[in-house]
Design an enzyme around this catalytic site. Sequence first.
Site, PDB file in Angstrom:
ATOM      1  N   ASN A 137       0.623  -1.253  -0.058  1.00 42.64           N
ATOM      2  CA  ASN A 137      -0.032  -0.132  -0.072  1.00 42.64           C
ATOM      3  C   ASN A 137       0.776   1.327  -0.195  1.00 42.64           C
ATOM      4  OD1 ASN A 137      -2.530   1.470   0.446  1.00 42.64           O
ATOM      5  ND2 ASN A 137      -1.663   2.052   2.190  1.00 42.64           N
ATOM      6  N   GLU A 138       0.288   2.423  -0.399  1.00 43.23           N
ATOM      7  CA  GLU A 138       0.845   3.728  -0.468  1.00 43.23           C
ATOM      8  C   GLU A 138       2.464   3.843  -1.333  1.00 43.23           C
ATOM      9  OE1 GLU A 138      -0.886   5.999   0.993  1.00 43.23           O
ATOM     10  OE2 GLU A 138      -2.211   4.860   2.256  1.00 43.23           O
ATOM     11  N   PRO A 139       2.294   3.190  -2.224  1.00 44.00           N
ATOM     12  CA  PRO A 139       3.315   3.305  -3.238  1.00 44.00           C
ATOM     13  C   PRO A 139       3.735   4.934  -3.449  1.00 44.00           C
ATOM     14  CG  PRO A 139       1.721   2.787  -4.684  1.00 44.00           C
ATOM     15  CD  PRO A 139       1.110   2.554  -3.124  1.00 44.00           C
ATOM     16  N   GLU A 140       2.971   5.751  -3.250  1.00 43.39           N
ATOM     17  CA  GLU A 140       3.298   7.224  -3.476  1.00 43.39           C
ATOM     18  C   GLU A 140       3.905   7.485  -2.253  1.00 43.39           C
ATOM     19  OE1 GLU A 140      -0.760   6.801  -1.767  1.00 43.39           O
ATOM     20  OE2 GLU A 140       0.214   5.694  -3.435  1.00 43.39           O
TER      21      GLU A 140
END
Length: 190
Positions: free
Chosen positions: A159-162
Amino acid sequence: MKVVNVPSNGREKFKKNWKFCVGTGRLGLALQKEYLDHLKLVQEKIGFRYIRGHGLLSDDVGIYREVEIDGEMKPFYNFTYIDRIVDSYLALNIRPFIEFGFMPKALASGDQTVFYWKGNVTPPKDYNKWRDLIVAVVSHFIERYGIEEVRTWLFEVWNEPESVIKTRSKLPRKLDQSTKYCTRGSSPNR
């Protein structure tokens, strides 16, 4: 405040995505009675199928630890908290949307984190231990809940690759490939 009216005879179909999946905070919150009371109320009013929470592998859920045995650090898995969480979800007729993240502190290659609760976004320091962790988690779910039940669940590799990019952590493609391989490898029929 601006009010927007959507005509019932409009040309676009309104999909009601909230009935499919809702998001929650980190999974450790689901160990609190007040959280479960509110979740029950929301489920009664909305009737959604899946819930997606963060931090399955974070330390507050307690799945991964390392213990010293004969001078060597060995993984120790504890599924007590996640079993309580998933049991609570299933009792409310909610299926989990499993997110493999964030990195347990004992397995993390660094200390870069996101959010106030410090979700670790660094790659594992040992990909073999990461693979073993993912296989252990999925195998445990299958053993406890049965393959037919687990096949109804949704899984997300990370999750949250950004956020990972923003913190300049290098979470390599190998992690994604390794996790997909591990989850397929945990069930020969997938």
